[in-house]
Design a protein around this motif. Sequence first.
Motif, PDB file in Angstrom:
ATOM      1  N   THR A  29      -3.779  -0.785  -5.264  1.00 41.15           N
ATOM      2  CA  THR A  29      -3.080  -1.885  -4.589  1.00 41.15           C
ATOM      3  C   THR A  29      -3.888  -3.171  -4.647  1.00 41.15           C
ATOM      4  O   THR A  29      -3.362  -4.243  -4.959  1.00 41.15           O
ATOM      5  CB  THR A  29      -2.805  -1.529  -3.116  1.00 41.15           C
ATOM      6  OG1 THR A  29      -2.145  -0.269  -3.044  1.00 41.15           O
ATOM      7  CG2 THR A  29      -1.922  -2.591  -2.462  1.00 41.15           C
ATOM      8  N   ILE A  51      -5.775   2.696  -2.526  1.00 42.76           N
ATOM      9  CA  ILE A  51      -6.316   1.412  -2.062  1.00 42.76           C
ATOM     10  C   ILE A  51      -6.784   0.556  -3.224  1.00 42.76           C
ATOM     11  O   ILE A  51      -6.466  -0.642  -3.301  1.00 42.76           O
ATOM     12  CB  ILE A  51      -7.484   1.646  -1.068  1.00 42.76           C
ATOM     13  CG1 ILE A  51      -6.997   2.392   0.177  1.00 42.76           C
ATOM     14  CG2 ILE A  51      -8.111   0.314  -0.674  1.00 42.76           C
ATOM     15  CD1 ILE A  51      -5.863   1.730   0.909  1.00 42.76           C
ATOM     16  N   TYR A  95      -4.877  -1.230   7.949  1.00 46.66           N
ATOM     17  CA  TYR A  95      -4.743  -2.607   7.453  1.00 46.66           C
ATOM     18  C   TYR A  95      -5.302  -3.595   8.475  1.00 46.66           C
ATOM     19  O   TYR A  95      -6.015  -4.541   8.119  1.00 46.66           O
ATOM     20  CB  TYR A  95      -3.268  -2.886   7.185  1.00 46.66           C
ATOM     21  CG  TYR A  95      -2.907  -4.316   6.898  1.00 46.66           C
ATOM     22  CD1 TYR A  95      -2.956  -4.829   5.607  1.00 46.66           C
ATOM     23  CD2 TYR A  95      -2.489  -5.166   7.926  1.00 46.66           C
ATOM     24  CE1 TYR A  95      -2.606  -6.134   5.338  1.00 46.66           C
ATOM     25  CE2 TYR A  95      -2.135  -6.481   7.664  1.00 46.66           C
ATOM     26  CZ  TYR A  95      -2.192  -6.961   6.375  1.00 46.66           C
ATOM     27  OH  TYR A  95      -1.854  -8.272   6.117  1.00 46.66           O
ATOM     28  N   PHE A 107       0.838  -1.202   0.000  1.00 48.36           N
ATOM     29  CA  PHE A 107       0.000   0.000   0.000  1.00 48.36           C
ATOM     30  C   PHE A 107       0.875   1.256   0.000  1.00 48.36           C
ATOM     31  O   PHE A 107       0.592   2.224  -0.716  1.00 48.36           O
ATOM     32  CB  PHE A 107      -0.915   0.011   1.229  1.00 48.36           C
ATOM     33  CG  PHE A 107      -2.022  -1.001   1.175  1.00 48.36           C
ATOM     34  CD1 PHE A 107      -3.165  -0.756   0.423  1.00 48.36           C
ATOM     35  CD2 PHE A 107      -1.939  -2.192   1.866  1.00 48.36           C
ATOM     36  CE1 PHE A 107      -4.202  -1.683   0.366  1.00 48.36           C
ATOM     37  CE2 PHE A 107      -2.955  -3.126   1.821  1.00 48.36           C
ATOM     38  CZ  PHE A 107      -4.095  -2.876   1.070  1.00 48.36           C
ATOM     39  N   LEU A 159      -1.213   3.341   7.894  1.00 52.33           N
ATOM     40  CA  LEU A 159      -1.513   2.223   7.005  1.00 52.33           C
ATOM     41  C   LEU A 159      -1.588   0.907   7.779  1.00 52.33           C
ATOM     42  O   LEU A 159      -2.458   0.065   7.512  1.00 52.33           O
ATOM     43  CB  LEU A 159      -0.443   2.114   5.911  1.00 52.33           C
ATOM     44  CG  LEU A 159      -0.511   3.140   4.779  1.00 52.33           C
ATOM     45  CD1 LEU A 159       0.705   3.003   3.869  1.00 52.33           C
ATOM     46  CD2 LEU A 159      -1.792   2.972   3.978  1.00 52.33           C
TER      47      LEU A 159
END
Length: 355
Positions: A324, A321, A280, A260, A276
């Motif tokens: 990725t 997002i 996550y 990411f 992140l």
Amino acid sequence: MLPKVLQLLKSPRAIMSVLTLVVLAIIIFLSRHELVKAWNLFLHADLWLLFLLLPFQIIVYFAGGEMIFSYLREKNLIHHISRLEQTRIALELNLVNHIFPSGGVSGISYTTWRMHKLGVSSARSTFAQVIRYVTGFLSLLVLLVIAVLALAIDGKVNRYIVAASFLLIIVVLALTFGLIFVFSSKRRMQMTAAKLSRFINTLVKIATLGKKRRVMKSKKVEEFFVDMQDDFQDLSNHPKLLIKPMIWGAVYTVFDVAMFAVAFLSLGVFVNPAILMVGYGVAGLAAIVVFTPGGTGVYETIMIIFLSMAGTPPDLAIAGIILTRAILLTGTIIFGYIFYQHALIKYGKPDDSQI
């Protein structure tokens, strides 16, 4: 034509696929203006940085498999299975987890079936995957503590983000100790097995409109759980067996989050890795309890909302997002599909209830 459609919609998998499409349609409609901006960002992405996602993704796949196989290797249960075959199974596992709905259960069921064909008992294969989740939780917990400390030091971060981070740590701890609590008692394992078999049979009965009343026999499930409990007792006597899976769990998480970070860098923006990491963790836990393939729709939405709350512009959050996840899904299909189909050809298709 209509009867065929109605018959198709009786399948739980078909229903989940339809719900996934509905969720995605709603998200796309509500974010249509940001998506236009995100598309413009895609066109100017740094391709050289995006190519870096390929080795990162391979490391993630390999680490995910090693969380299972390093434990089985220490138990001397897979000495007859080559490293190449183990890597193939890891790629197949990632594919199944991303294309079949069931919040991770598909991958457990498929890997258990796959390992059983290679001579590893279902109970031990399943317990190795329980080890994967437990050590994954513990590795995530350590990384979350580091991330939360970094966020707490940064005075610019929203206090609610920090509070959510601490809440996430509590949830991860609760899940980890909950699993340990269940496995530490044979009686609790038997009770869990009985309740689980009743719950699944009820779900199947509802999903098939009463045509199938029972797919699991409580007695067999209890025996299966008791076999896993024996492995847990051995693990409690030899806790060093958890060291390698935990290390691989940390590698898995770090490189998954790094994907990411690199995607955002390719769009010309730096996002705090600590933010992140927390996003996550929140999205990953949510994906476990939803039944869309790979948490599709829910995972992306939570990550985007979290990053937006943390100060990332919505169009950038959406672009990073989605970019990725799209690359991750593409790589998953490319690397895993051929091996998955080869396994089906070689061993025959598993029962649909298993995956």
